[in-house]
Design a protein around this motif. Structure first.
Motif, short mmCIF file in Angstrom:
data_model
loop_
_atom_site.label_atom_id
_atom_site.label_comp_id
_atom_site.label_asym_id
_atom_site.label_seq_id
_atom_site.Cartn_x
_atom_site.Cartn_y
_atom_site.Cartn_z
N LYS A 10 0.81 -1.29 -0.10
CA LYS A 10 -0.09 0.00 0.05
C LYS A 10 1.02 1.30 -0.14
O LYS A 10 1.42 1.68 1.16
N LEU B 68 -0.81 -1.16 -5.79
CA LEU B 68 -1.82 -0.18 -5.72
C LEU B 68 -1.34 1.03 -6.85
O LEU B 68 -0.51 1.57 -6.51
N ILE C 256 -3.26 4.40 -8.40
CA ILE C 256 -4.06 5.37 -8.08
C ILE C 256 -4.36 5.94 -9.16
O ILE C 256 -3.60 7.02 -9.67
N GLU D 250 -6.96 1.71 -8.36
CA GLU D 250 -8.19 2.65 -7.46
C GLU D 250 -8.67 3.65 -8.16
O GLU D 250 -7.80 4.50 -8.76
N LEU E 195 -9.50 10.87 -1.44
CA LEU E 195 -8.46 11.29 -0.89
C LEU E 195 -7.99 12.78 -0.78
O LEU E 195 -6.84 12.93 -0.10
N GLU F 82 -13.59 -0.38 -0.88
CA GLU F 82 -12.46 0.06 -0.16
C GLU F 82 -12.77 1.14 0.64
O GLU F 82 -13.73 2.14 0.44
N VAL G 82 -10.25 -3.17 4.26
CA VAL G 82 -10.53 -2.85 5.42
C VAL G 82 -9.53 -2.54 6.45
O VAL G 82 -8.59 -3.43 6.48
N GLY G 83 -9.28 -1.31 6.76
CA GLY G 83 -8.42 -1.01 7.76
C GLY G 83 -8.86 -0.58 9.11
O GLY G 83 -8.71 -1.48 10.24
O1 LIG Z 1 -9.11 2.47 7.15
P1 LIG Z 1 -10.37 2.37 6.20
O2 LIG Z 1 -11.34 3.41 6.10
O3 LIG Z 1 -10.84 0.83 6.41
O4 LIG Z 1 -9.63 2.36 4.56
C1 LIG Z 1 -8.59 1.21 4.40
C2 LIG Z 1 -8.06 1.39 3.05
O5 LIG Z 1 -9.23 1.43 2.09
C3 LIG Z 1 -7.37 2.99 2.91
O6 LIG Z 1 -6.57 2.99 3.80
C4 LIG Z 1 -6.93 3.09 1.46
C5 LIG Z 1 -7.53 2.54 0.21
N1 LIG Z 1 -6.73 3.29 -0.69
C6 LIG Z 1 -5.96 4.20 0.00
C7 LIG Z 1 -5.15 4.98 -0.84
C8 LIG Z 1 -4.11 5.79 -0.15
C9 LIG Z 1 -4.29 5.75 1.25
C10 LIG Z 1 -5.25 4.90 1.92
C11 LIG Z 1 -6.12 4.14 1.30
#
Ligand SMILES: O=P(O)(O)OC[C@@H](O)[C@@H](O)c1c[nH]c2ccccc12
Length: 390
Positions: free
Chosen positions: A234, A255, A257, A283, A309, A341, A363-364
């Motif tokens: 990530k 990932l 973006i 994403e 974001l 996400e 999920v985080g």
């Molecule tokens: O903590 P959450 O709300 O469950 O979200 C997790 C994850 O989707 C999130 O950390 C995330 C998804 N894509 C990202 C891109 C950059 C930073 C963070 C993210």
């Protein structure tokens, strides 16, 4: 070296360069500076800045244009695709007098417009430093010793078939700019082991240190501890070099973006991931990004981020919105795996995005902040989804 162009400097005796000066390069042998004007081709015409009375003989000068040309080209292409995030601060102070410092507009010159842009500008500097320390050719050697790559998408599909629920990508995240520190006593290996026991199909491991208190080395530590879940690195990817670096640290998926990368970068980087055996999670956050990404034939794995974001607003309805109508049909026809996400806390949230059409969830916060993340997984789904359960 990539981006180097060589040409014969044709001395020009105009008193000043044509059009705007977009960059200068030192002529190593003569110490003078060259200016080059904008040009649509990758070879720019250069003009000697030397004064008339010097009689510069034509000489072959190698001019490194990668940063200058890519920066100009990248910004134009990005803007044409609706990308608002700039890759690096505009060079130099504001181009015009903007009044005493205390009256300067917030967005004037080198001030990031939002947290995502601040993160990307930080990445630009950080990646340049990392590349100095470990150039690509040496990184490619490190790949020979990297742990074997694992099937990230296959693990999600298997979990979805086993439980009938979306496969879980559980995130190993200590902190974030939007929520601050989520878990003080943060041991990435313990958290990863608890997620795996709870039934996570895959893990997402934050690599960024400055804004998320993560680390690339957490991926190696989690793998060395015997955790079998494939790992998503990530990170905010802006250059291909980061993909090789993540692989050398044990990543199985990357990932990308869409709010940051133009289509050509996504296409190119997806091919690199495929060549390395890695999955690419692309994403999106809005319709325009989804339509762009669906237009890239190499894409087979899409994440819909419910969090904006730039503003941190979270709305799980975003997942439903982007999977309706023609977009949903296209995704089903191409058997693209979609990940819902962010902002998922309860079994109803999971049911809602599953109904919308996702086959996996990322999920985080809702599970990493639980005292026992293994139980947090069961709480998120409203049932035990561990391997022992079904
Ligand atoms: O903590 P959450 O709300 O469950 O979200 C997790 C994850 O989707 C999130 O950390 C995330 C998804 N894509 C990202 C891109 C950059 C930073 C963070 C993210």
């Amino acid at each position: 070296m990539e981006g180097l162009a060589s040409f014969r400097a044709v001395p020009s005796f105009t008193s000043r360069p044509r059009s705007s000066i977009l960059g200068t390069a030192l002529n190593p042998r003569r110490g003078n500076s060259l200016s080059f004007s904008s040009s649509s081709s990758s070879i720019v015409r250069a003009q000697q800045m030397e004064s008339k009375d010097d009689e510069p003989e034509p000489e072959k000068i190698e001019l490194k244009i990668k940063e200058w040309e890519n920066s100009m080209y990248h910004n134009e292409v990005a803007a044409s695709q609706g990308i608002r995030i700039r890759r690096r601060p505009p060079t130099g102070p504001p181009l015009h007098y903007v009044g005493p410092f205390e009256f300067r507009l917030q967005n004037e010159g080198n001030t990031p417009r939002n947290i995502l842009e601040e993160i990307i500008w930080h990445k630009d500097t950080q990646v340049a430093q990392l590349k100095e320390r470990q150039p690509l050719y040496s990184l490619k050697k490190a790949l020979d010793n990297a742990p074997p790559v694992r099937d990230f998408i296959g693990a999600l599909r298997a979990a979805n078939s086993r439980t009938g629920l979306p496969g879980l990508i559980a995130e190993v995240k200590k902190a974030s700019p939007s929520r601050g520190v989520l878990r003080e006593n943060f041991d990435p290996v313990e958290i990863a082991q608890a997620y795996e026991k709870g039934g996570a199909a895959c893990l997402s491991v934050l690599a960024d240190e400055k804004f998320f208190q993560g680390s690339y080395d957490n991926m190696l530590a989690i793998r060395d501890a015997g955790v079998k879940c494939p790992l998503l690195c990530k990170e905010f990817i802006i250059e291909a070099w980061q993909i090789y670096y993540a692989r050398s640290k044990g990543a199985d998926a990357i990932l990308l973006i869409a709010a940051v990368l133009p289509d050509l970068d996504i296409k190119y980087m997806t091919k690199i991931c495929k060549m390395l055996g890695m999955a690419t999670l692309v994403e999106v956050h809005d319709e325009r990004e989804m339509d762009r990404v669906l237009g890239i034939e190499e894409v087979e794995f899409i994440g819909i981020n419910n969090r904006n974001l730039e503003t941190f607003e979270v709305d799980i309805g975003n997942t439903k919105k982007l999977l309706e109508g023609k977009r949903g049909e296209e995704i089903r026809k191409r058997d693209i795996i979609v990940v819902g996400e962010s902002g998922l806390f309860t079994p109803d949230d999971i049911a809602y995005v599953q109904e919308a059409g996702v086959k996996a969830v990322l999920v985080g916060e809702s599970i990493v902040k639980q005292s026992d993340p293994e139980k947090g997984v069961a709480g998120l789904f409203g049932k035990d989804i561990s391997l022992q359960s079904v």
